[in-house]
Design a protein around this motif. Structure first.
Motif, PDB file in Angstrom:
ATOM      1  N   ILE A  75       7.556  -7.544  54.617  1.00  0.00           N
ATOM      2  CA  ILE A  75       6.277  -6.844  54.714  1.00  0.00           C
ATOM      3  C   ILE A  75       6.536  -5.506  55.396  1.00  0.00           C
ATOM      4  O   ILE A  75       7.167  -5.455  56.464  1.00  0.00           O
ATOM      5  N   THR A  76       6.070  -4.427  54.778  1.00  0.00           N
ATOM      6  CA  THR A  76       6.297  -3.086  55.299  1.00  0.00           C
ATOM      7  C   THR A  76       4.960  -2.375  55.503  1.00  0.00           C
ATOM      8  O   THR A  76       3.914  -2.841  55.063  1.00  0.00           O
ATOM      9  N   THR A  77       5.031  -1.226  56.162  1.00  0.00           N
ATOM     10  CA  THR A  77       3.840  -0.386  56.266  1.00  0.00           C
ATOM     11  C   THR A  77       3.537   0.221  54.902  1.00  0.00           C
ATOM     12  O   THR A  77       4.449   0.534  54.129  1.00  0.00           O
ATOM     13  N   LEU A  78       2.263   0.389  54.608  1.00  0.00           N
ATOM     14  CA  LEU A  78       1.878   0.927  53.307  1.00  0.00           C
ATOM     15  C   LEU A  78       2.274   2.388  53.162  1.00  0.00           C
ATOM     16  O   LEU A  78       2.640   2.839  52.065  1.00  0.00           O
ATOM     17  N   ASP A  79       2.218   3.146  54.253  1.00  0.00           N
ATOM     18  CA  ASP A  79       2.507   4.575  54.178  1.00  0.00           C
ATOM     19  C   ASP A  79       3.953   4.929  54.489  1.00  0.00           C
ATOM     20  O   ASP A  79       4.329   6.101  54.497  1.00  0.00           O
ATOM     21  N   GLY A  80       4.791   3.939  54.769  1.00  0.00           N
ATOM     22  CA  GLY A  80       6.198   4.190  55.027  1.00  0.00           C
ATOM     23  C   GLY A  80       6.522   4.610  56.449  1.00  0.00           C
ATOM     24  O   GLY A  80       7.698   4.809  56.780  1.00  0.00           O
TER      25      GLY A  80
ATOM     26  N   GLY B  96      19.343   6.467  65.334  1.00  0.00           N
ATOM     27  CA  GLY B  96      17.947   6.862  65.232  1.00  0.00           C
ATOM     28  C   GLY B  96      17.040   5.838  64.592  1.00  0.00           C
ATOM     29  O   GLY B  96      15.812   5.999  64.620  1.00  0.00           O
ATOM     30  N   ASP B  97      17.619   4.784  63.994  1.00  0.00           N
ATOM     31  CA  ASP B  97      16.816   3.704  63.431  1.00  0.00           C
ATOM     32  C   ASP B  97      16.203   2.858  64.555  1.00  0.00           C
ATOM     33  O   ASP B  97      16.598   2.950  65.733  1.00  0.00           O
ATOM     34  N   ILE B  98      15.281   1.984  64.174  1.00  0.00           N
ATOM     35  CA  ILE B  98      14.856   0.892  65.033  1.00  0.00           C
ATOM     36  C   ILE B  98      14.943  -0.394  64.232  1.00  0.00           C
ATOM     37  O   ILE B  98      14.849  -0.384  63.004  1.00  0.00           O
ATOM     38  N   ILE B  99      15.137  -1.510  64.938  1.00  0.00           N
ATOM     39  CA  ILE B  99      15.218  -2.802  64.261  1.00  0.00           C
ATOM     40  C   ILE B  99      14.485  -3.857  65.074  1.00  0.00           C
ATOM     41  O   ILE B  99      14.735  -4.027  66.267  1.00  0.00           O
ATOM     42  N   SER B 100      13.567  -4.542  64.418  1.00  0.00           N
ATOM     43  CA  SER B 100      12.903  -5.706  65.008  1.00  0.00           C
ATOM     44  C   SER B 100      13.739  -6.936  64.673  1.00  0.00           C
ATOM     45  O   SER B 100      13.997  -7.222  63.500  1.00  0.00           O
ATOM     46  N   ILE B 101      14.171  -7.636  65.724  1.00  0.00           N
ATOM     47  CA  ILE B 101      14.917  -8.882  65.560  1.00  0.00           C
ATOM     48  C   ILE B 101      14.047 -10.016  66.067  1.00  0.00           C
ATOM     49  O   ILE B 101      13.566  -9.996  67.198  1.00  0.00           O
TER      50      ILE B 101
ATOM     51  N   ILE C  59       7.891  -4.263  58.838  1.00  0.00           N
ATOM     52  CA  ILE C  59       7.148  -4.833  59.957  1.00  0.00           C
ATOM     53  C   ILE C  59       7.759  -6.158  60.385  1.00  0.00           C
ATOM     54  O   ILE C  59       8.107  -6.349  61.556  1.00  0.00           O
ATOM     55  N   VAL C  60       7.882  -7.102  59.448  1.00  0.00           N
ATOM     56  CA  VAL C  60       8.434  -8.431  59.746  1.00  0.00           C
ATOM     57  C   VAL C  60       9.131  -9.005  58.522  1.00  0.00           C
ATOM     58  O   VAL C  60       8.980  -8.508  57.408  1.00  0.00           O
ATOM     59  N   HIS C  61       9.909 -10.082  58.780  1.00  0.00           N
ATOM     60  CA  HIS C  61      10.481 -10.952  57.757  1.00  0.00           C
ATOM     61  C   HIS C  61      11.562 -10.275  56.920  1.00  0.00           C
ATOM     62  O   HIS C  61      11.801 -10.667  55.771  1.00  0.00           O
ATOM     63  N   GLY C  62      12.231  -9.268  57.487  1.00  0.00           N
ATOM     64  CA  GLY C  62      13.351  -8.669  56.780  1.00  0.00           C
ATOM     65  C   GLY C  62      14.503  -9.655  56.645  1.00  0.00           C
ATOM     66  O   GLY C  62      14.917 -10.286  57.622  1.00  0.00           O
ATOM     67  N   ILE C  63      15.009  -9.826  55.428  1.00  0.00           N
ATOM     68  CA  ILE C  63      16.126 -10.740  55.182  1.00  0.00           C
ATOM     69  C   ILE C  63      17.434 -10.022  55.500  1.00  0.00           C
ATOM     70  O   ILE C  63      17.687  -8.926  54.991  1.00  0.00           O
ATOM     71  N   PRO C  64      18.278 -10.607  56.349  1.00  0.00           N
ATOM     72  CA  PRO C  64      19.555  -9.962  56.678  1.00  0.00           C
ATOM     73  C   PRO C  64      20.393  -9.702  55.427  1.00  0.00           C
ATOM     74  O   PRO C  64      20.434 -10.521  54.507  1.00  0.00           O
ATOM     75  N   SER C  65      21.067  -8.543  55.422  1.00  0.00           N
ATOM     76  CA  SER C  65      21.824  -8.135  54.240  1.00  0.00           C
ATOM     77  C   SER C  65      23.058  -7.336  54.640  1.00  0.00           C
ATOM     78  O   SER C  65      23.012  -6.528  55.572  1.00  0.00           O
ATOM     79  N   LYS C  66      24.153  -7.548  53.909  1.00  0.00           N
ATOM     80  CA  LYS C  66      25.362  -6.745  54.107  1.00  0.00           C
ATOM     81  C   LYS C  66      25.115  -5.283  53.765  1.00  0.00           C
ATOM     82  O   LYS C  66      25.786  -4.389  54.277  1.00  0.00           O
ATOM     83  N   LYS C  67      24.155  -5.049  52.883  1.00  0.00           N
ATOM     84  CA  LYS C  67      23.894  -3.687  52.415  1.00  0.00           C
ATOM     85  C   LYS C  67      23.031  -2.889  53.387  1.00  0.00           C
ATOM     86  O   LYS C  67      22.920  -1.671  53.248  1.00  0.00           O
TER      87      LYS C  67
ATOM     88  N   SER D  37      19.128 -16.649  59.643  1.00  0.00           N
ATOM     89  CA  SER D  37      18.925 -17.251  60.960  1.00  0.00           C
ATOM     90  C   SER D  37      18.042 -16.376  61.838  1.00  0.00           C
ATOM     91  O   SER D  37      17.513 -16.845  62.848  1.00  0.00           O
ATOM     92  N   ILE D  38      17.928 -15.098  61.482  1.00  0.00           N
ATOM     93  CA  ILE D  38      17.020 -14.177  62.167  1.00  0.00           C
ATOM     94  C   ILE D  38      16.214 -13.435  61.108  1.00  0.00           C
ATOM     95  O   ILE D  38      16.603 -13.375  59.938  1.00  0.00           O
ATOM     96  N   CYS D  39      15.107 -12.864  61.536  1.00  0.00           N
ATOM     97  CA  CYS D  39      14.437 -11.843  60.739  1.00  0.00           C
ATOM     98  C   CYS D  39      14.896 -10.494  61.272  1.00  0.00           C
ATOM     99  O   CYS D  39      14.895 -10.276  62.498  1.00  0.00           O
ATOM    100  N   ALA D  40      15.307  -9.616  60.400  1.00  0.00           N
ATOM    101  CA  ALA D  40      15.841  -8.307  60.790  1.00  0.00           C
ATOM    102  C   ALA D  40      15.096  -7.231  60.010  1.00  0.00           C
ATOM    103  O   ALA D  40      15.354  -7.028  58.821  1.00  0.00           O
ATOM    104  N   SER D  41      14.167  -6.562  60.691  1.00  0.00           N
ATOM    105  CA  SER D  41      13.239  -5.640  60.017  1.00  0.00           C
ATOM    106  C   SER D  41      13.461  -4.232  60.549  1.00  0.00           C
ATOM    107  O   SER D  41      13.313  -3.991  61.755  1.00  0.00           O
ATOM    108  N   VAL D  42      13.808  -3.305  59.668  1.00  0.00           N
ATOM    109  CA  VAL D  42      14.274  -1.978  60.057  1.00  0.00           C
ATOM    110  C   VAL D  42      13.230  -0.911  59.715  1.00  0.00           C
ATOM    111  O   VAL D  42      12.683  -0.876  58.612  1.00  0.00           O
ATOM    112  N   ASN D  43      12.937  -0.070  60.698  1.00  0.00           N
ATOM    113  CA  ASN D  43      12.108   1.134  60.536  1.00  0.00           C
ATOM    114  C   ASN D  43      10.686   0.809  60.064  1.00  0.00           C
ATOM    115  O   ASN D  43       9.866   0.365  60.853  1.00  0.00           O
ATOM    116  N   ASN D  44      10.383   1.024  58.789  1.00  0.00           N
ATOM    117  CA  ASN D  44       9.019   0.776  58.300  1.00  0.00           C
ATOM    118  C   ASN D  44       8.791  -0.678  57.920  1.00  0.00           C
ATOM    119  O   ASN D  44       7.701  -1.040  57.470  1.00  0.00           O
TER     120      ASN D  44
END
Length: 256
Positions: A221-226, A89-94, A75-83, A66-73
């Motif tokens: 999709i992530t940054t190429l250099d991490g 200190g993290d960041i998360i794009s919602i 960029i977008v379209h992170g699939i939500p996960s229990k893991k 229901s959301i895209c949840a993208s953490v740290n490196n």
């Protein structure tokens, strides 16, 4: 073809925008160390249902969340996960999208998880400001390049990477409509902006290279250099009086 919206249609879109903004704000407020992105996703789904809206992303092209949840490196379209558990200190794009009466609202914000490193805090502040500058440039008579230039100058000033393969977009009865709205460009170039255009403006800046990497799930999709990335987005209508933000709540407005 670009679909220009009437005043009445813009007003209808504001309800989808209000709900999308509300869900984003409430889910963002729940961000803390120890929570999983799946828990945030479940919270968003409950909130959409309570507001009488459909989550715009769930099932869109087969996306499972229901959301895209993208953490740290990411960029977008992170699939939500229990893991995927957030840590200090993290960041998360919602990214949240709502559908109301066939209209879409779409917005995103990158949240710090507790206290973040100084360079990461700079990344968040600069990317957010770039979004506001892009929104301010969304005025009839300007051109698409004026939006891109307004966004890009923030990244250039701080030597941040501007993602080029991913862009903002038109929005209305489809989540992604014409035109594309790049986060880079030249002033006075590109398609002229007209009253009735509704656009999602969404800078994506990286601490390192602008280059990106695609992943096997077909979404992430992530940054190429991490190195880490930030993403901010609001939808805006171009009106005779100037830009009007669609993804906002009555008590949480910031003038453009």
């Amino acid at each position: 073809m670009i679909e220009l919206k009437t005043k009445r249609e813009v007003e209808a879109m504001m309800e989808a925008g209000r709900i999308s903004a509300k869900v984003l704000r409430l889910v963002g407020a729940a961000v803390e160390p120890g929570i999983s992105t799946k828990e945030l996703d479940a919270m968003a789904e409950r909130l959409f249902k309570a507001e009488g809206a459909k989550p715009g992303f769930k099932g869109y092209g087969g996306f499972p969340g229901s959301i895209c949840a993208s953490v740290n490196n990411e960029i977008v379209h992170g699939i939500p996960s229990k893991k995927k558990i957030l840590r200090e200190g993290d960041i998360i794009s919602i990214d949240t999208g709502a559908i109301v009466d066939g209209w879409y609202g779409d917005n995103a914000w990158t949240y710090p998880v507790g206290e973040v490193a100084p360079d990461v805090q700079m990344l968040l502040e600069v990317t957010e400001q770039a979004m506001w500058d892009g929104l301010d440039a969304a005025r009839a008579g300007n051109r698409l390049g004026d939006i891109g230039a307004a966004v890009e100058r923030n990244a250039n000033k701080h030597k941040l990477g501007v993602v080029r393969e991913l862009v903002g977009h038109g929005i209305g009865r489809d989540m992604h409509e014409e035109p594309n709205v790049p986060n880079y460009g030249l002033k006075h170039f590109g398609r002229k902006l007209e009253v009735g255009m509704c656009l999602a403006i969404e800078p994506m800046f990286n601490l390192g290279t602008r280059k990106i990497a695609y992943h096997d799930d077909g979404w992430l999709i992530t940054t190429l250099d991490g190195k880490w990335s930030a993403h901010f987005e609001k939808s805006v209508a171009i009106t005779p009086e100037g830009p009007v933000i669609l993804t906002t709540e009555p008590d949480h407005k910031r003038p453009v």
